[in-house]
Design a protein around this motif. Structure first.
Motif: not given
Length: 229
Positions: A161-177, A218-225
């Protein structure tokens, strides 16, 4: 952050008996030259959300030591608990949204109010909103600059659930710490070695062996953006 109980229906259950009594404790922290007064409300079913954990303080120190720019940036904190990380970012000029489960929001709001600078917030008053990972994350935008997470990796059933949430939040190149105590009994290492890399490029940027705390970027992989999930 909310501690787990035995309810299989709720991925974020509350441990009713974690604290037998309810009491509050105000603690002063000096971070980035800013003095923050953080109220920790032990009891009241807040569980682990009540405390300021060492991983949160490590993340604050890391942001300072590495001169991570937060001023003027859009920042969201997940599982904010007491809000110490996000409130510090707001005091430094970030536009901050603090999120956690609904039960935790009164504590977050009280700490935001208690730490309002005498001259006003440099950017804007931090926003406090409920967010249950994997359930209502699509109600949030994807245009963040930074996503901050401190000691939220401890319930294996919430990892997808967390990975899914992070993937949505980071679609526009956000960086996660993500700053985390590495609890083997909670499969925390597996989250960073298997779960998060399924969608993100992950880098270990800080390791404190004495306290068993790691910080990852962490940053979303470009192929999954463009993944809308």
């Amino acid at each position: 952050m909310i501690c787990a109980g035995d309810d299989d229906e709720d991925p974020f259950p509350v441990e009713d008996c974690l604290f037998a009594e309810t009491f509050s404790q105000d603690t002063a922290f000096t971070l980035f030259g800013q003095e923050l007064r953080i109220q920790q409300v032990f009891g009241g079913n807040l569980g682990v959300a009540a405390a300021v954990w060492e991983a949160a303080l490590h993340l604050c120190s890391y942001l300072e030591e590495r001169s991570v720019e937060v001023r003027g940036r859009r920042v969201i904190e997940l599982g904010a608990g007491t809000g110490v990380v996000g409130i510090l970012a707001a005091r430094l000029g970030a536009v901050v949204t603090l999120t956690d489960l609904p039960l935790t929001l009164p504590q977050l709001e009280a700490n935001v109010s208690a730490n309002t600078p005498s001259s006003g917030w440099p950017a804007t008053l931090p926003t406090v909103l409920p967010l249950s990972w994997g359930q209502d994350h699509m109600n949030f935008p994807s245009d963040w600059d930074l996503v901050l997470c401190a000691d939220i990796i401890y319930l294996p059933e919430t990892y997808p659930l967390l990975v899914r949430t992070l993937a949505h939040l980071c679609k526009n190149t956000a960086v996660v710490y993500l700053s985390s105590k590495m609890r083997k009994e909670h499969e925390t290492p597996r989250f960073f070695e298997e779960c998060l890399p399924s969608r993100f490029n992950v880098e270990l940027v800080h390791l404190d062996g004495s306290q068993n705390i790691n910080i990852y970027r962490a940053s979303l992989r470009k192929d999954l953006s463009q993944d809308l999930d």
